[in-house]
Motif scaffolding. Structure first.
Motif, PDB file in Angstrom:
ATOM      1  N   ASP A 125       2.129  75.731  36.777  1.00  0.00           N
ATOM      2  CA  ASP A 125       2.531  74.699  35.835  1.00  0.00           C
ATOM      3  C   ASP A 125       1.450  73.637  35.648  1.00  0.00           C
ATOM      4  N   LEU A 126       0.361  73.760  36.394  1.00  0.00           N
ATOM      5  CA  LEU A 126      -0.719  72.783  36.313  1.00  0.00           C
ATOM      6  C   LEU A 126      -1.931  73.410  35.636  1.00  0.00           C
ATOM      7  N   SER A 127      -2.624  72.590  34.825  1.00  0.00           N
ATOM      8  CA  SER A 127      -3.854  73.067  34.202  1.00  0.00           C
ATOM      9  C   SER A 127      -4.844  71.916  34.116  1.00  0.00           C
ATOM     10  N   GLN A 128      -6.100  72.272  34.179  1.00  0.00           N
ATOM     11  CA  GLN A 128      -7.168  71.285  34.156  1.00  0.00           C
ATOM     12  C   GLN A 128      -7.105  70.460  32.869  1.00  0.00           C
ATOM     13  N   GLY A 129      -7.260  69.135  33.000  1.00  0.00           N
ATOM     14  CA  GLY A 129      -7.221  68.234  31.863  1.00  0.00           C
ATOM     15  C   GLY A 129      -5.840  67.659  31.579  1.00  0.00           C
ATOM     16  N   GLN A 130      -4.837  68.258  32.169  1.00  0.00           N
ATOM     17  CA  GLN A 130      -3.456  67.832  31.974  1.00  0.00           C
ATOM     18  C   GLN A 130      -3.200  66.515  32.734  1.00  0.00           C
ATOM     19  N   THR A 131      -2.288  65.707  32.231  1.00  0.00           N
ATOM     20  CA  THR A 131      -1.890  64.484  32.928  1.00  0.00           C
ATOM     21  C   THR A 131      -0.836  64.829  33.969  1.00  0.00           C
ATOM     22  N   VAL A 132      -1.050  64.334  35.198  1.00  0.00           N
ATOM     23  CA  VAL A 132      -0.139  64.634  36.307  1.00  0.00           C
ATOM     24  C   VAL A 132       0.307  63.351  36.995  1.00  0.00           C
ATOM     25  N   SER A 142       1.431  57.421  40.988  1.00  0.00           N
ATOM     26  CA  SER A 142       0.195  57.224  40.230  1.00  0.00           C
ATOM     27  C   SER A 142       0.057  58.356  39.222  1.00  0.00           C
ATOM     28  N   ILE A 143      -0.501  58.047  38.062  1.00  0.00           N
ATOM     29  CA  ILE A 143      -0.653  59.027  36.992  1.00  0.00           C
ATOM     30  C   ILE A 143      -2.116  59.088  36.589  1.00  0.00           C
ATOM     31  N   GLY A 144      -2.605  60.324  36.353  1.00  0.00           N
ATOM     32  CA  GLY A 144      -3.988  60.481  35.929  1.00  0.00           C
ATOM     33  C   GLY A 144      -4.256  61.902  35.496  1.00  0.00           C
ATOM     34  N   PRO A 145      -5.441  62.137  34.934  1.00  0.00           N
ATOM     35  CA  PRO A 145      -5.782  63.494  34.494  1.00  0.00           C
ATOM     36  C   PRO A 145      -6.183  64.386  35.673  1.00  0.00           C
ATOM     37  N   LEU A 146      -5.815  65.656  35.572  1.00  0.00           N
ATOM     38  CA  LEU A 146      -6.183  66.646  36.574  1.00  0.00           C
ATOM     39  C   LEU A 146      -7.593  67.118  36.259  1.00  0.00           C
ATOM     40  N   MET A 147      -8.510  66.867  37.166  1.00  0.00           N
ATOM     41  CA  MET A 147      -9.910  67.189  36.930  1.00  0.00           C
ATOM     42  C   MET A 147     -10.254  68.631  37.314  1.00  0.00           C
ATOM     43  N   ALA A 155      -6.318  69.888  44.623  1.00  0.00           N
ATOM     44  CA  ALA A 155      -6.601  69.478  43.251  1.00  0.00           C
ATOM     45  C   ALA A 155      -7.323  68.134  43.274  1.00  0.00           C
ATOM     46  N   ARG A 156      -8.182  67.937  42.283  1.00  0.00           N
ATOM     47  CA  ARG A 156      -8.870  66.656  42.125  1.00  0.00           C
ATOM     48  C   ARG A 156      -8.249  65.951  40.935  1.00  0.00           C
ATOM     49  N   VAL A 157      -7.805  64.722  41.188  1.00  0.00           N
ATOM     50  CA  VAL A 157      -7.147  63.926  40.160  1.00  0.00           C
ATOM     51  C   VAL A 157      -7.905  62.616  40.018  1.00  0.00           C
ATOM     52  N   LEU A 158      -8.085  62.169  38.779  1.00  0.00           N
ATOM     53  CA  LEU A 158      -8.762  60.906  38.508  1.00  0.00           C
ATOM     54  C   LEU A 158      -7.701  59.811  38.415  1.00  0.00           C
ATOM     55  N   LEU A 159      -7.712  58.904  39.391  1.00  0.00           N
ATOM     56  CA  LEU A 159      -6.735  57.815  39.429  1.00  0.00           C
ATOM     57  C   LEU A 159      -7.444  56.479  39.317  1.00  0.00           C
ATOM     58  N   GLU A 160      -6.734  55.527  38.741  1.00  0.00           N
ATOM     59  CA  GLU A 160      -7.278  54.169  38.684  1.00  0.00           C
ATOM     60  C   GLU A 160      -6.771  53.404  39.894  1.00  0.00           C
ATOM     61  N   ILE A 161      -7.721  53.011  40.760  1.00  0.00           N
ATOM     62  CA  ILE A 161      -7.383  52.293  41.985  1.00  0.00           C
ATOM     63  C   ILE A 161      -8.209  51.019  42.021  1.00  0.00           C
ATOM     64  N   LEU A 170      -6.170  65.997  46.439  1.00  0.00           N
ATOM     65  CA  LEU A 170      -4.778  66.053  46.891  1.00  0.00           C
ATOM     66  C   LEU A 170      -4.287  67.489  46.963  1.00  0.00           C
ATOM     67  N   PRO A 171      -3.255  67.750  47.781  1.00  0.00           N
ATOM     68  CA  PRO A 171      -2.645  69.089  47.735  1.00  0.00           C
ATOM     69  C   PRO A 171      -1.933  69.278  46.392  1.00  0.00           C
ATOM     70  N   GLN A 172      -1.981  70.484  45.849  1.00  0.00           N
ATOM     71  CA  GLN A 172      -1.349  70.748  44.554  1.00  0.00           C
ATOM     72  C   GLN A 172       0.160  70.498  44.594  1.00  0.00           C
ATOM     73  N   ARG A 173       0.770  70.718  45.753  1.00  0.00           N
ATOM     74  CA  ARG A 173       2.224  70.519  45.865  1.00  0.00           C
ATOM     75  C   ARG A 173       2.612  69.048  45.731  1.00  0.00           C
ATOM     76  N   ALA A 174       1.623  68.141  45.834  1.00  0.00           N
ATOM     77  CA  ALA A 174       1.888  66.715  45.701  1.00  0.00           C
ATOM     78  C   ALA A 174       1.869  66.259  44.252  1.00  0.00           C
ATOM     79  N   LEU A 175       1.634  67.185  43.318  1.00  0.00           N
ATOM     80  CA  LEU A 175       1.485  66.836  41.899  1.00  0.00           C
ATOM     81  C   LEU A 175       2.572  67.473  41.061  1.00  0.00           C
ATOM     82  N   GLU A 176       2.897  66.801  39.964  1.00  0.00           N
ATOM     83  CA  GLU A 176       3.800  67.388  38.974  1.00  0.00           C
ATOM     84  C   GLU A 176       3.270  67.038  37.588  1.00  0.00           C
ATOM     85  N   ALA A 177       3.481  67.934  36.652  1.00  0.00           N
ATOM     86  CA  ALA A 177       3.048  67.703  35.272  1.00  0.00           C
ATOM     87  C   ALA A 177       3.881  66.602  34.649  1.00  0.00           C
ATOM     88  N   VAL A 178       3.249  65.786  33.814  1.00  0.00           N
ATOM     89  CA  VAL A 178       3.951  64.689  33.141  1.00  0.00           C
ATOM     90  C   VAL A 178       4.305  65.124  31.741  1.00  0.00           C
TER      91      VAL A 178
END
Length: 178
Positions: A125-132, A142-147, A155-161, A170-178
Motif C-alpha cells: 500500500d506504500l509507494s515512493q513519493g506518496q504522503t504517509v 507526523s506527515i511527510g513524503p515517502l522518499m 522506509a525513509r520519510v522526509l519530516l519537518e522537525i 523508520l520501519p514500514q509497519r510504522a507508516l500508513e498512506a494518507v
C-alpha cells in the motif's frame, strides 16, 4: 491468488477456524513441514529481510511472526492435541481448556498480502513519493513524503522537525498512506 497458498484463502468450511501454534526458537519451518506431513493445513507468513554478514548483503526469508504459525482446524473432527507433540512445536495457544481461535478475517487479511512466491508484501500500500503518516514511535502523527522503500522493511520519510526537513529511517509497519 494462485500458487502454493491458493487453497488457504478459501472460506472456513464447517467448523474450521485458524488457530496459532507456538514454535521453538527459529523452528517455524520445521514445525510447518512436520504439521503438513501429518495432514494439517498450515500458514507460515514470511517476509524478506536483507542481512549483512562478513560485509556481504543477502536477502533471506524470515517469519513475519517469529515463533508462531497458523493452523486451520475443526476442533470437533480433528485430533488437534497431536500438534503439541509435533517436532518444532511448543504448544497450541490455548484459551481456558481449548485452543484459542484467531478472530475471523485476521489470517484472511494477511493472506491477501502474500504474493505468488509466498512472501507477505506488507508494503504493497506504500509507494515512493506518496504522503504517509507515522503511526508508531516518537514521530507519531507526523506527515511527510515517502522518499524510499528498502527491501529490509525500512522506509525513509522526509519530516519537518524544528523547522528543518529531515530524512528519518523508520520501519514500514510504522507508516500508513494518507
Amino acid at each position: 491468488m494462485s500458487g502454493p497458498l491458493s487453497g488457504l484463502l478459501r472460506a472456513n468450511a464447517g467448523g474450521q477456524r485458524w488457530y496459532v501454534a507456538q514454535t521453538r526458537v527459529r523452528s517455524e519451518e520445521t514445525a510447518r513441514f512436520n504439521l503438513e506431513a501429518q495432514g494439517f493445513e498450515v500458514f507460515l507468513p514470511r517476509t524478506q529481510r536483507t542481512v549483512m554478514h562478513a560485509r556481504k548483503r543477502r536477502t533471506v526469508l524470515h517469519a513475519l511472526f517469529p515463533g508462531y504459525l497458523f493452523v486451520r482446524l475443526d476442533l470437533e473432527r480433528e485430533r488437534w492435541r497431536s500438534i503439541n507433540g509435533t517436532i518444532g512445536v511448543v504448544q497450541v495457544v490455548m484459551g481456558s481448556n481449548l485452543p484459542l481461535a484467531v478472530p475471523e478475517g485476521v489470517v484472511e487479511t494477511i493472506l491477501t498480502y502474500v504474493d505468488a512466491d509466498g512472501i507477505a508484501r506488507l508494503d504493497r500500500d506504500l509507494s515512493q513519493g506518496q504522503t504517509v503518516r507515522v503511526k508508531l514511535g516518537p514521530f507519531t502523527e507526523s506527515i511527510g513524503p515517502l522518499m524510499r522503500l528498502d527491501p529490509n522493511e525500512r522506509a525513509r520519510v522526509l519530516l519537518e522537525i524544528m523547522g528543518r526537513a529531515v530524512e528519518i529511517n523508520l520501519p514500514q509497519r510504522a507508516l500508513e498512506a494518507v
